[in-house]
Motif scaffolding. Sequence first.
Motif, PDB file in Angstrom:
ATOM      1  N   CYS A 199      14.787  51.880  69.655  1.00 23.39           N
ATOM      2  CA  CYS A 199      15.496  52.998  70.275  1.00 23.39           C
ATOM      3  C   CYS A 199      14.965  54.327  69.739  1.00 23.39           C
ATOM      4  N   LYS A 200      15.350  55.425  70.381  1.00 25.95           N
ATOM      5  CA  LYS A 200      14.796  56.732  70.062  1.00 25.95           C
ATOM      6  C   LYS A 200      15.427  57.372  68.826  1.00 25.95           C
ATOM      7  N   LEU A 201      16.497  56.805  68.323  1.00 23.08           N
ATOM      8  CA  LEU A 201      17.158  57.387  67.160  1.00 23.08           C
ATOM      9  C   LEU A 201      16.327  57.179  65.903  1.00 23.08           C
ATOM     10  N   SER A 202      16.501  58.056  64.939  1.00 22.44           N
ATOM     11  CA  SER A 202      15.758  57.944  63.684  1.00 22.44           C
ATOM     12  C   SER A 202      16.237  56.732  62.895  1.00 22.44           C
ATOM     13  N   ARG A 203      15.353  56.229  62.045  1.00 19.91           N
ATOM     14  CA  ARG A 203      15.712  55.082  61.213  1.00 19.91           C
ATOM     15  C   ARG A 203      16.880  55.426  60.273  1.00 19.91           C
ATOM     16  N   VAL A 204      16.908  56.640  59.799  1.00 20.75           N
ATOM     17  CA  VAL A 204      18.009  57.067  58.921  1.00 20.75           C
ATOM     18  C   VAL A 204      19.341  56.983  59.657  1.00 20.75           C
ATOM     19  N   SER A 205      19.372  57.459  60.899  1.00 17.42           N
ATOM     20  CA  SER A 205      20.604  57.425  61.690  1.00 17.42           C
ATOM     21  C   SER A 205      21.046  55.990  61.964  1.00 17.42           C
ATOM     22  N   LEU A 206      20.085  55.126  62.277  1.00 22.66           N
ATOM     23  CA  LEU A 206      20.404  53.723  62.545  1.00 22.66           C
ATOM     24  C   LEU A 206      20.998  53.058  61.307  1.00 22.66           C
ATOM     25  N   TYR A 207      20.374  53.276  60.174  1.00 21.60           N
ATOM     26  CA  TYR A 207      20.805  52.646  58.927  1.00 21.60           C
ATOM     27  C   TYR A 207      22.177  53.163  58.493  1.00 21.60           C
ATOM     28  N   LEU A 208      22.335  54.481  58.518  1.00 25.16           N
ATOM     29  CA  LEU A 208      23.615  55.067  58.118  1.00 25.16           C
ATOM     30  C   LEU A 208      24.721  54.690  59.094  1.00 25.16           C
ATOM     31  N   GLY A 209      24.377  54.546  60.382  1.00 30.98           N
ATOM     32  CA  GLY A 209      25.372  54.123  61.365  1.00 30.98           C
ATOM     33  C   GLY A 209      25.934  52.753  61.033  1.00 30.98           C
ATOM     34  N   LYS A 210      25.052  51.830  60.650  1.00 28.98           N
ATOM     35  CA  LYS A 210      25.494  50.487  60.257  1.00 28.98           C
ATOM     36  C   LYS A 210      26.372  50.541  59.006  1.00 28.98           C
ATOM     37  N   LEU A 211      25.918  51.319  58.020  1.00 29.17           N
ATOM     38  CA  LEU A 211      26.665  51.393  56.768  1.00 29.17           C
ATOM     39  C   LEU A 211      28.039  52.028  56.970  1.00 29.17           C
ATOM     40  N   ILE A 212      28.098  53.112  57.724  1.00 30.56           N
ATOM     41  CA  ILE A 212      29.389  53.770  57.962  1.00 30.56           C
ATOM     42  C   ILE A 212      30.328  52.857  58.732  1.00 30.56           C
TER      43      ILE A 212
END
Length: 256
Positions: free
Chosen positions: A91-104
Amino acid sequence: MTLVKILSAEWLKIKRTPIKWVVFLAPIIFSIFCMWYFSSRKITPNIQISIFQTYFKSFATMVIPMLVGLISGFIIYEEELAGSFNGFLGCKLSRVSLYLGKLIMLIMLTSASIIIATFVLIFGLSVFMKIKVSWIVFIRAALFMEIGTIPLLAFNLWLSLAFGMGASIGFGGAGIVISGVMAIIGDKVWQFVIFSWPERLSAVQIFYLPGVGIKNHNYIFNETVKGIIPVTLSLVVILGLGLVWFSKWEGRKSYD
């Protein structure tokens, strides 16, 4: 706004899965069982002390490790099923956003479990068992239990991505044993063991209950800080290393 969209998407992925029953129903059952356990006992002015000890020690040492292992492993397993992570990583989202989204999302799910269980317990004790509950102390202990759980969630997220749901659940099972042992004999080393933090940070709040032997406020503060420091430092390290690793990760091969 991006974070809200990520969390909404994460919720849509899990709301039709069995994981919601683990998050929302299991804590209710746990609290009901706890009330049933004490329902046959004589109600004394200090019974809430015994209830506090039993509830938070049991939840932190048995429920938290397995809950973290299950939900961490499951939300990553869902991504693995959906095209072997291709859709997730592509997907177009940054890896940081993907990772933090899962953690949150993991933090929100465990927080929901802890809050539901604690409020059901407080409500049941107050309404059905007619026990006067120092609810502020119970809620404060629940908050500290969740704070102590966050580094464990960060580690399990990485573990689930790297090795799969089986490793996450297995680590959770080992955590039950480790946290149980630390709750009994870990007075000198608990601050160095990640599974001990939810139990120890919540347990020290018992000294705010009426009827507990008087403790110097400095002792309570020092014990809390003794847990908060490793929680904070480990979270920074685990999260930082996890983000660096995830930025270069290309998914698990079928033979991993």
